[in-house]
Design a protein around this motif. Sequence first.
Motif, mmCIF file in Angstrom:
data_model
loop_
_atom_site.group_PDB
_atom_site.id
_atom_site.type_symbol
_atom_site.label_atom_id
_atom_site.label_comp_id
_atom_site.label_asym_id
_atom_site.label_seq_id
_atom_site.Cartn_x
_atom_site.Cartn_y
_atom_site.Cartn_z
ATOM 1 N N UNK A 167 0.840 -1.201 0.000
ATOM 2 C CA UNK A 167 0.000 0.000 0.000
ATOM 3 C C UNK A 167 0.871 1.244 0.000
ATOM 4 N N UNK A 168 0.233 2.370 -0.296
ATOM 5 C CA UNK A 168 0.882 3.671 -0.227
ATOM 6 C C UNK A 168 -0.170 4.661 0.264
ATOM 7 N N UNK A 169 0.248 5.887 0.530
ATOM 8 C CA UNK A 169 -0.668 6.926 1.010
ATOM 9 C C UNK A 169 -0.398 8.232 0.295
ATOM 10 N N UNK A 170 -1.427 9.055 0.215
ATOM 11 C CA UNK A 170 -1.330 10.402 -0.315
ATOM 12 C C UNK A 170 -2.014 11.358 0.651
ATOM 13 N N UNK A 171 -1.562 12.616 0.649
ATOM 14 C CA UNK A 171 -2.131 13.627 1.537
ATOM 15 C C UNK A 171 -2.348 14.946 0.803
ATOM 16 N N UNK A 172 -3.341 15.691 1.305
ATOM 17 C CA UNK A 172 -3.638 17.026 0.814
ATOM 18 C C UNK A 172 -3.961 17.894 2.024
ATOM 19 N N UNK A 173 -3.569 19.158 1.986
ATOM 20 C CA UNK A 173 -3.927 20.058 3.081
ATOM 21 C C UNK A 173 -5.448 20.155 3.216
ATOM 22 N N UNK A 174 -5.923 20.143 4.453
ATOM 23 C CA UNK A 174 -7.364 20.217 4.697
ATOM 24 C C UNK A 174 -7.966 21.544 4.234
ATOM 25 N N UNK A 175 -7.156 22.600 4.235
ATOM 26 C CA UNK A 175 -7.677 23.906 3.836
ATOM 27 C C UNK A 175 -7.324 24.286 2.396
ATOM 28 N N UNK A 176 -6.830 23.324 1.612
ATOM 29 C CA UNK A 176 -6.416 23.620 0.236
ATOM 30 C C UNK A 176 -7.601 23.874 -0.685
ATOM 31 N N UNK A 177 -8.683 23.176 -0.445
ATOM 32 C CA UNK A 177 -9.871 23.264 -1.289
ATOM 33 C C UNK A 177 -11.110 23.309 -0.408
ATOM 34 N N UNK A 178 -12.209 23.720 -0.998
ATOM 35 C CA UNK A 178 -13.461 23.725 -0.249
ATOM 36 C C UNK A 178 -14.540 22.999 -1.053
ATOM 37 N N UNK A 179 -15.603 22.581 -0.386
ATOM 38 C CA UNK A 179 -16.679 21.891 -1.104
ATOM 39 C C UNK A 179 -17.172 22.715 -2.292
ATOM 40 N N UNK A 180 -17.374 22.046 -3.405
ATOM 41 C CA UNK A 180 -17.866 22.706 -4.611
ATOM 42 C C UNK A 180 -16.787 23.196 -5.555
ATOM 43 N N UNK A 181 -15.526 23.274 -5.100
ATOM 44 C CA UNK A 181 -14.460 23.676 -6.018
ATOM 45 C C UNK A 181 -14.373 22.682 -7.161
ATOM 46 N N UNK A 182 -14.207 23.205 -8.372
ATOM 47 C CA UNK A 182 -14.117 22.363 -9.572
ATOM 48 C C UNK A 182 -12.642 22.048 -9.838
ATOM 49 N N UNK A 183 -12.324 20.750 -9.850
ATOM 50 C CA UNK A 183 -10.930 20.311 -9.847
ATOM 51 C C UNK A 183 -10.644 19.344 -10.990
ATOM 52 N N UNK A 184 -9.497 19.565 -11.634
ATOM 53 C CA UNK A 184 -8.948 18.643 -12.627
ATOM 54 C C UNK A 184 -7.707 17.996 -12.023
ATOM 55 N N UNK A 185 -7.643 16.677 -12.027
ATOM 56 C CA UNK A 185 -6.471 15.940 -11.539
ATOM 57 C C UNK A 185 -5.524 15.725 -12.716
#
Length: 172
Positions: free
Chosen positions: A100-118
Motif C-alpha cells: 500500500x501507499x498513502x497520499x495527503x492534501x492540506x485540509x484547507x487547500x480546497x473547499x466543497x464545490x471547487x471544480x478540480x482537474x487531476x
Amino acid sequence: MDLKALIRDIPDFPKPGILFRDITTLLSDPKGLRYTIDLLAQKCQEEGLTIDYIVGMESRGFIFGTPLAYKIGAGFIPVRKPGKLPSAVYSVEYQLEYGTDSLEIHQDALKPGDRVLIVDDLIATGGTAKATAHLLQKIGCELVGFGFIIELRDLHGRKHLPDVPIISIVEY
C-alpha cells in the motif's frame, strides 16, 4: 508534433520486464514541453471543462499541473506523500501491486464545490489517480476530469476512475 518521438523508452526499468516511458527527454525539449502544455489546455477547453484548481500528484503531476494551471488561470494544489505537508491533512491509503501507499492534501487547500482537474504524467493501473479522487471526495470537491500526458491503454487504468472526462495525449 510527434510527442512519442520525444519520450524515451527504457527497457527493464525499474525491474526486468518493464518498459519505462521516460518523460525527461520531453521535458528538456522547449518546443515539446510548450506544445504538451498548450495541447492539454486546448483539450480541457474542447471538453468544456470549467476548472478552479489543478491537483497534481507528487512529483511528476507537479511538473505538468503547475504550468497548466498558469495557462488556464487556475490555482495549483499539490498532493504529496505522507509527512511532506506542514499543516493539517486529509489522507488516503491505496493499494499498489505489492503493498500500500498513502497520499495527503492540506485540509484547507480546497473547499466543497471547487471544480478540480487531476493531472499526472501517466496513467497505468489508475491507482494513484483513483486515490487522489477519493481525497477530493472527502473534501466535497467537484471532480471535473483527469489529464494525463501518457496513457498505457493495456493496463486499463481508466476503468477504475470516476465517470468524468479523461484526457490523455499520448497512448501506448
